[in-house]
Design an enzyme around this catalytic site. Structure first.
Site, PDB file in Angstrom:
ATOM      1  N   LYS A  99       1.038  12.537  15.722  1.00 54.62           N
ATOM      2  CA  LYS A  99       0.633  13.705  14.525  1.00 54.62           C
ATOM      3  C   LYS A  99      -0.799  15.045  16.001  1.00 54.62           C
ATOM      4  O   LYS A  99      -0.398  16.499  16.243  1.00 54.62           O
ATOM      5  CB  LYS A  99      -0.563  13.579  13.584  1.00 54.62           C
ATOM      6  CG  LYS A  99       0.715  13.131  12.642  1.00 54.62           C
ATOM      7  CD  LYS A  99       0.445  12.653  11.292  1.00 54.62           C
ATOM      8  CE  LYS A  99       1.458  12.022  10.172  1.00 54.62           C
ATOM      9  NZ  LYS A  99       1.167  11.349   9.154  1.00 54.62           N
TER      10      LYS A  99
ATOM     11  N   GLN B 128      -3.543   9.176   6.425  1.00 52.90           N
ATOM     12  CA  GLN B 128      -3.003   8.039   6.779  1.00 52.90           C
ATOM     13  C   GLN B 128      -2.415   7.299   6.060  1.00 52.90           C
ATOM     14  O   GLN B 128      -3.598   6.631   5.333  1.00 52.90           O
ATOM     15  CB  GLN B 128      -2.566   7.815   8.720  1.00 52.90           C
ATOM     16  CG  GLN B 128      -1.495   7.223   8.647  1.00 52.90           C
ATOM     17  CD  GLN B 128      -0.893   7.960   8.803  1.00 52.90           C
ATOM     18  OE1 GLN B 128      -0.513   8.885   9.566  1.00 52.90           O
ATOM     19  NE2 GLN B 128       0.998   7.463   8.605  1.00 52.90           N
TER      20      GLN B 128
ATOM     21  N   ASP C 179      -0.123  17.122   3.082  1.00 54.68           N
ATOM     22  CA  ASP C 179       1.288  16.048   2.924  1.00 54.68           C
ATOM     23  C   ASP C 179       1.922  16.385   1.660  1.00 54.68           C
ATOM     24  O   ASP C 179       3.321  15.768   1.813  1.00 54.68           O
ATOM     25  CB  ASP C 179       0.364  15.312   3.243  1.00 54.68           C
ATOM     26  CG  ASP C 179       0.388  13.559   4.370  1.00 54.68           C
ATOM     27  OD1 ASP C 179       1.792  13.977   4.675  1.00 54.68           O
ATOM     28  OD2 ASP C 179       0.210  13.115   4.281  1.00 54.68           O
TER      29      ASP C 179
END
Length: 276
Positions: A52, A96, A119
């Protein structure tokens, strides 16, 4: 012989398009920044976080990285997320997953400002998708839509079967395929006559986390098969939820594992960050 849907090539095209967008934004004095939080040192998470950061660097947006110890408390993590919510320089916040067992993932996801939820996991983002309003879409399902469209695969009017009903892939995938005017069936571990159900699919999307579960008996001739799974087989080799060697000869098109759906997830995350 099926045509291979190459996620590496398609994701690179998307990243190049985003890079161009970022350059134009910078000319107008607009900058973007993604904050990535990792708790603990789960090896898979570490790889994802590194990719990322690389993606941000490639397209030219800033990234802030928070690598917190395994014993970080839920309260400490909530406090950090709230600070990032209030930070005007941060456009996107990504925590995460999975988190250590002592931290409630649901609490953390709900703490993220929906306007920075790149997300697409916040209940507000999911609700917006359900009723067709604007909001962030979780990255893997959004990436699959791009794989299909950019491979010139017709979705409207097609019979689509989604194998798996997770909040991250199966459920949002079904809503996105409906948005694209497919006829959608969601199948799962309690579905009866599973092979027959899957065999109806013009587009079969598999996300169940079982190595090589789907064989040629589940797939009709000329179907498009999208394999979301990432597993290890008996020889410790990376494989998907679909038995590629058995299924590929029957398909019109299929995604490989690795190199299919995986690279798209990060491309769509970067896209969400620019939209934020």
């Amino acid at each position: 012989m099926a045509s291979l849907i190459d996620g590496k090539v398609i994701s690179q095209t998307i990243k190049d398009e985003l890079k161009e967008k970022v350059e134009k934004m910078k000319e107008q004095g607009i900058t973007k920044c993604l904050a990535v939080i990792q708790v603990g040192d789960n090896p898979a998470s570490t790889v994802y976080v590194r990719n990322k950061k690389k993606g941000c660097e490639y397209i030219g947006i800033d990234s802030l990285s928070y690598e917190l110890p395994e014993n970080t408390s839920e309260d400490e993590l909530v406090k950090l997320v709230k600070e990032l919510n209030a930070n005007d320089k941060v456009n996107g916040i990504l925590v995460q997953l999975p988190l250590p067992s002592h931290i409630n993932e649901d609490v953390i996801i709900k703490t993220i400002d929906p306007a920075k939820d790149v997300d697409g996991f916040h209940p507000q983002s999911v609700g917006a998708l359900c009723i067709g309003q604007k909001g962030f879409v979780s990255c893997t399902p959004a990436g699959i839509i791009q794989l299909l469209k950019r491979s010139n695969i017709e979705i409207a009017g097609k019979e689509c079967v989604i194998l798996g009903r997770s909040n991250i892939v199966g459920k949002p995938m079904s809503l996105l395929m409906l948005r694209e005017n497919a006829t959608v069936t969601v199948a799962h571990s309690k579905t009866q006559n599973l092979k027959e159900v899957c065999k109806r699919a013009d587009i079969l999307i598999v996300a169940i986390g079982k190595p090589k579960f789907v064989t040629d008996e589940y797939v009709k001739d000329g179907a498009v098969v999208i394999d979301v799974g990432i597993n290890r087989d008996e020889n410790n080799k990376i494989c998907g939820d679909v038995d590629f060697d058995l299924v590929e000869p029957k398909c019109k098109a299929i995604t490989p594992v690795p190199g299919g759906v995986g690279p798209m997830t990060i491309a769509m995350l970067l896209n969400n960050c620019i939209e934020a």
